[in-house]
Design an enzyme around this catalytic site. Structure first.
Site, PDB file in Angstrom:
ATOM      1  NE  ARG A 129      -4.265  -1.788   1.556  1.00 39.09           N
ATOM      2  CZ  ARG A 129      -4.316  -2.896   2.293  1.00 39.09           C
ATOM      3  NH1 ARG A 129      -3.498  -3.074   3.293  1.00 39.09           N
ATOM      4  NH2 ARG A 129      -5.204  -3.814   2.017  1.00 39.09           N
ATOM      5  CE  LYS A 151      -0.858  13.533 -15.261  1.00 34.65           C
ATOM      6  NZ  LYS A 151      -1.216  13.905 -16.648  1.00 34.65           N
ATOM      7  CD  GLU A 193       7.502  15.999 -23.492  1.00 31.60           C
ATOM      8  OE1 GLU A 193       6.768  16.950 -23.148  1.00 31.60           O
ATOM      9  OE2 GLU A 193       7.059  14.872 -23.811  1.00 31.60           O
ATOM     10  CE  LYS A 235       5.178  17.173 -14.872  1.00 31.18           C
ATOM     11  NZ  LYS A 235       5.370  15.908 -15.573  1.00 31.18           N
ATOM     12  CD  GLU A 245      -4.001  16.319 -17.018  1.00 34.76           C
ATOM     13  OE1 GLU A 245      -2.905  15.848 -16.676  1.00 34.76           O
ATOM     14  OE2 GLU A 245      -4.517  16.115 -18.117  1.00 34.76           O
ATOM     15  NE  ARG A 249       0.239  16.879 -13.877  1.00 36.45           N
ATOM     16  CZ  ARG A 249       0.851  16.088 -13.017  1.00 36.45           C
ATOM     17  NH1 ARG A 249       0.481  16.084 -11.753  1.00 36.45           N
ATOM     18  NH2 ARG A 249       1.825  15.290 -13.400  1.00 36.45           N
ATOM     19  CG  ASN A 253      -1.712  16.791 -21.298  1.00 37.41           C
ATOM     20  OD1 ASN A 253      -0.752  16.125 -20.930  1.00 37.41           O
ATOM     21  ND2 ASN A 253      -2.829  16.866 -20.608  1.00 37.41           N
ATOM     22  CG  HIS A 256       1.670  15.399 -24.825  1.00 36.83           C
ATOM     23  ND1 HIS A 256       2.421  16.548 -24.909  1.00 36.83           N
ATOM     24  CD2 HIS A 256       2.465  14.496 -24.209  1.00 36.83           C
ATOM     25  CE1 HIS A 256       3.600  16.350 -24.348  1.00 36.83           C
ATOM     26  NE2 HIS A 256       3.661  15.106 -23.913  1.00 36.83           N
ATOM     27  CG  HIS A 260      -0.691  10.423 -26.716  1.00 35.06           C
ATOM     28  ND1 HIS A 260      -1.330  10.781 -25.553  1.00 35.06           N
ATOM     29  CD2 HIS A 260       0.590  10.155 -26.380  1.00 35.06           C
ATOM     30  CE1 HIS A 260      -0.468  10.743 -24.547  1.00 35.06           C
ATOM     31  NE2 HIS A 260       0.706  10.368 -25.017  1.00 35.06           N
ATOM     32  CG  HIS A 274       6.410  10.874 -25.772  1.00 37.93           C
ATOM     33  ND1 HIS A 274       5.046  10.840 -25.906  1.00 37.93           N
ATOM     34  CD2 HIS A 274       6.674  11.891 -24.892  1.00 37.93           C
ATOM     35  CE1 HIS A 274       4.512  11.774 -25.132  1.00 37.93           C
ATOM     36  NE2 HIS A 274       5.478  12.423 -24.507  1.00 37.93           N
TER      37      HIS A 274
HETATM   38  N1  LIG Z   1       4.910  10.207 -15.637  1.00 36.26           N
HETATM   39  C1  LIG Z   1       4.881  11.254 -16.431  1.00 36.26           C
HETATM   40  O1  LIG Z   1       4.464  12.341 -16.053  1.00 36.26           O
HETATM   41  C2  LIG Z   1       5.427  11.116 -17.815  1.00 36.26           C
HETATM   42  C3  LIG Z   1       5.686  12.251 -18.571  1.00 36.26           C
HETATM   43  C4  LIG Z   1       6.247  12.082 -19.831  1.00 36.26           C
HETATM   44  C5  LIG Z   1       6.535  10.826 -20.289  1.00 36.26           C
HETATM   45  N2  LIG Z   1       6.255   9.723 -19.546  1.00 36.26           N
HETATM   46  C6  LIG Z   1       6.586   8.391 -20.002  1.00 36.26           C
HETATM   47  O2  LIG Z   1       7.996   8.294 -20.133  1.00 36.26           O
HETATM   48  C7  LIG Z   1       8.304   7.292 -21.093  1.00 36.26           C
HETATM   49  C8  LIG Z   1       9.371   7.799 -22.005  1.00 36.26           C
HETATM   50  O3  LIG Z   1      10.519   8.116 -21.239  1.00 36.26           O
HETATM   51  P1  LIG Z   1      11.971   8.142 -21.897  1.00 36.26           P
HETATM   52  O4  LIG Z   1      11.929   8.945 -23.129  1.00 36.26           O
HETATM   53  O5  LIG Z   1      12.905   8.498 -20.822  1.00 36.26           O
HETATM   54  O6  LIG Z   1      12.126   6.641 -22.400  1.00 36.26           O
HETATM   55  P2  LIG Z   1      12.942   5.367 -21.860  1.00 36.26           P
HETATM   56  O7  LIG Z   1      12.802   5.222 -20.407  1.00 36.26           O
HETATM   57  O8  LIG Z   1      12.496   4.249 -22.709  1.00 36.26           O
HETATM   58  O9  LIG Z   1      14.447   5.725 -22.216  1.00 36.26           O
HETATM   59  C9  LIG Z   1      14.818   5.883 -23.563  1.00 36.26           C
HETATM   60  C10 LIG Z   1      16.008   4.991 -23.925  1.00 36.26           C
HETATM   61  O10 LIG Z   1      17.195   5.579 -23.379  1.00 36.26           O
HETATM   62  C11 LIG Z   1      17.919   4.605 -22.638  1.00 36.26           C
HETATM   63  N3  LIG Z   1      18.632   5.351 -21.610  1.00 36.26           N
HETATM   64  C12 LIG Z   1      18.109   5.904 -20.491  1.00 36.26           C
HETATM   65  N4  LIG Z   1      19.029   6.638 -19.868  1.00 36.26           N
HETATM   66  C13 LIG Z   1      20.170   6.538 -20.577  1.00 36.26           C
HETATM   67  C14 LIG Z   1      21.472   7.089 -20.448  1.00 36.26           C
HETATM   68  N5  LIG Z   1      21.765   7.960 -19.465  1.00 36.26           N
HETATM   69  N6  LIG Z   1      22.393   6.747 -21.377  1.00 36.26           N
HETATM   70  C15 LIG Z   1      22.078   5.917 -22.421  1.00 36.26           C
HETATM   71  N7  LIG Z   1      20.869   5.401 -22.595  1.00 36.26           N
HETATM   72  C16 LIG Z   1      19.925   5.707 -21.690  1.00 36.26           C
HETATM   73  C17 LIG Z   1      16.906   3.622 -22.171  1.00 36.26           C
HETATM   74  O11 LIG Z   1      17.486   2.368 -21.915  1.00 36.26           O
HETATM   75  C18 LIG Z   1      15.936   3.595 -23.355  1.00 36.26           C
HETATM   76  O12 LIG Z   1      16.423   2.701 -24.333  1.00 36.26           O
HETATM   77  C19 LIG Z   1       7.006   6.967 -21.809  1.00 36.26           C
HETATM   78  O13 LIG Z   1       6.541   5.722 -21.362  1.00 36.26           O
HETATM   79  C20 LIG Z   1       6.061   8.062 -21.354  1.00 36.26           C
HETATM   80  O14 LIG Z   1       4.717   7.645 -21.297  1.00 36.26           O
HETATM   81  C21 LIG Z   1       5.717   9.867 -18.307  1.00 36.26           C
HETATM   82 ZN   LIG Z   2       5.361  14.108 -23.222  1.00 36.82          ZN
END
Ligand SMILES: NC(=O)c1ccc[n+]([C@@H]2O[C@H](COP(=O)([O-])OP(=O)(O)OC[C@H]3O[C@@H](n4cnc5c(N)ncnc54)[C@H](O)[C@@H]3O)[C@@H](O)[C@H]2O)c1
Ligand SMILES: [Zn+2]
Length: 376
Positions: A129, A151, A193, A235, A245, A249, A253, A256, A260, A274
């Site tokens: 929990r 999130k 972003e 942010k 949101e 907030r 997006n 987005h 998406h 993304h």
């Molecule tokens: N929670 C939120 O508010 C929020 C906001 C935006 C995006 N997201 C989510 O985040 C995800 C995308 O995140 P991302 O772009 O970080 O993708 P990711 O976590 O897949 O990382 C991208 C790639 O980079 C590699 N990597 C990470 N750090 C590295 C480093 N320092 N050196 C070399 N390689 C490295 C990873 O292994 C991966 O292959 C999506 O699932 C999206 O939905 C969430």
């Molecule tokens: Zn985004």
């Protein structure tokens, strides 16, 4: 609830009452992580969640700093990539944590990009929990976006991020030095972003990015640090005002809803990252804003110019051999989480730095915009 401090030196604080926390941004923080987090840990024990790529590059640095601070640690690494953000991995992670007999005082550390952060955060929010949680983001996208704001979640067959929770971390340590190993394409995707924050809220920051973006991407750590801090400050202010949101907030997006839809059509894979989809989507949102008479065409042109100059996609011709169907894109958009009472919520702009949330876009106008974008 007050706005976050934006001093260049001190930590940035996300003000959420009892759930407030600091964001530290700097080069080499991973090597000091043990000492930095020690005062916040209910007990000197953590479980690290990461992916195999990040583990190979950065796990040893984190582990050494934990050992120096006498913090017990174990780790679990998942396959890198979006496919890891799903029920199977969540189940495997919960299973591993419970097998390891984590206690209510064991802190979960997410070391990696948004995939690891979203998965680990969600697991932390439901295991026993709720376990304390710390974000150690290693992608630019995670440092400026996903690690901040609380999130968490996973994807399901029906779509992205449809199962999850709001669960704030106790601390965010953004080690700028980890970006040195990030592939340039991933860095640029995260940069989209960063630009988003300028476009929705801060024209001065956008102008700063126009002047410094190239050197930032090329590797300047001071510029990277400033950009991450500023992005997190914007942010944090938005999240502090609207954690769940219900209103502003949604500004986060920008691009987005369009993005998406493009990601859904390209399979959420390497064809379109993304951040690349967000770059395209932000331009579509600006074009729509111009079409609706909300935004001066010069501002849309300027947004497009900067993203293009940085090497980000700004029109669909960027994807050679891919023909998008406007009807299919519309269909995805109408399924988006951001639909309220059957109306699509759009983030539009009155200009650079002036994002607005709109819910009265006529389907015909949207269709006209999509037809034009697809024909480009
Ligand atoms: N929670 C939120 O508010 C929020 C906001 C935006 C995006 N997201 C989510 O985040 C995800 C995308 O995140 P991302 O772009 O970080 O993708 P990711 O976590 O897949 O990382 C991208 C790639 O980079 C590699 N990597 C990470 N750090 C590295 C480093 N320092 N050196 C070399 N390689 C490295 C990873 O292994 C991966 O292959 C999506 O699932 C999206 O939905 C969430
Ligand atoms: Zn985004």
């Amino acid at each position: 609830v007050s706005a976050p401090k934006t001093s260049a030196a001190g930590p940035l604080r996300v003000e959420l009452g009892a759930r407030s926390y600091d964001i530290l941004v700097g080069a080499g923080l991973l090597g000091e992580a043990g000492a930095l987090m020690a005062p916040l840990l209910p007990s000197p024990r953590v479980a690290i969640v990461t992916d195999e790529t990040v583990a190979r590059l950065h796990l040893a640095t984190l582990e050494a700093s934990l050992t120096r601070a006498r913090i017990g640690h174990e780790s679990i690494a998942f396959a890198p990539g979006e496919a890891t953000k799903e029920f199977g991995a969540l189940a495997a992670l919960l299973d591993a944590l419970l097998e390891a007999k984590v206690e209510r005082s064991t802190t979960i550390l997410a070391l990696g990009g948004g995939v690891v952060g979203d998965l680990a955060g969600f697991a932390a929010s439901i295991a026993l929990r709720g376990l304390p949680f710390i974000q150690l983001p290693t992608t630019l996208l995670a440092q400026v976006d996903s690690a901040v704001g609380g999130k968490t979640g996973i994807n399901t067959r029906q779509g992205k991020n449809l199962v999850g929770s709001f669960y704030q971390p106790r601390l965010v340590l953004a080690d700028i030095a980890t970006l040195a190993t990030l592939p340039r394409r991933e860095l640029l995707a995260g940069y989209a972003e960063v630009v988003k924050y300028g476009l929705i809220r801060d024209a001065d920051f956008f102008a700063w990015l126009e002047a410094n973006g190239e050197r930032l991407i090329a590797g300047d750590e001071s510029l990277r640090r400033q950009a991450v801090l500023k992005s997190c400050a914007i942010k944090a202010a938005i999240v502090a005002a609207d954690e769940r949101e219900s209103g502003e907030r949604a500004l986060l997006n920008l691009g987005h809803t369009f993005g998406h839809a493009l990601e859904a059509e390209t399979g959420f894979g390497p064809e379109l990252l993304h951040g690349e989809a967000v770059a395209l989507g932000m331009i579509m949102a600006f074009d729509l804003s111009v079409l609706l008479g909300l935004c001066p065409p010069e501002d849309a042109a300027r947004a497009r110019r900067h993203l293009a100059a940085m090497g980000l996609p700004t029109d669909l011709a960027h994807l050679p051999g891919r023909r998008f169907d406007p009807a299919a894109l519309l269909d995805h958009m109408s399924r988006d989480k951001k639909v309220r009472d059957g109306k699509m919520i759009f983030v539009l702009a009155r200009g650079i730095g002036r994002g607005i949330v709109a819910d009265a876009v006529e389907p015909a106008q949207l269709r006209a915009l999509l037809d034009r974008a697809v024909a480009a």
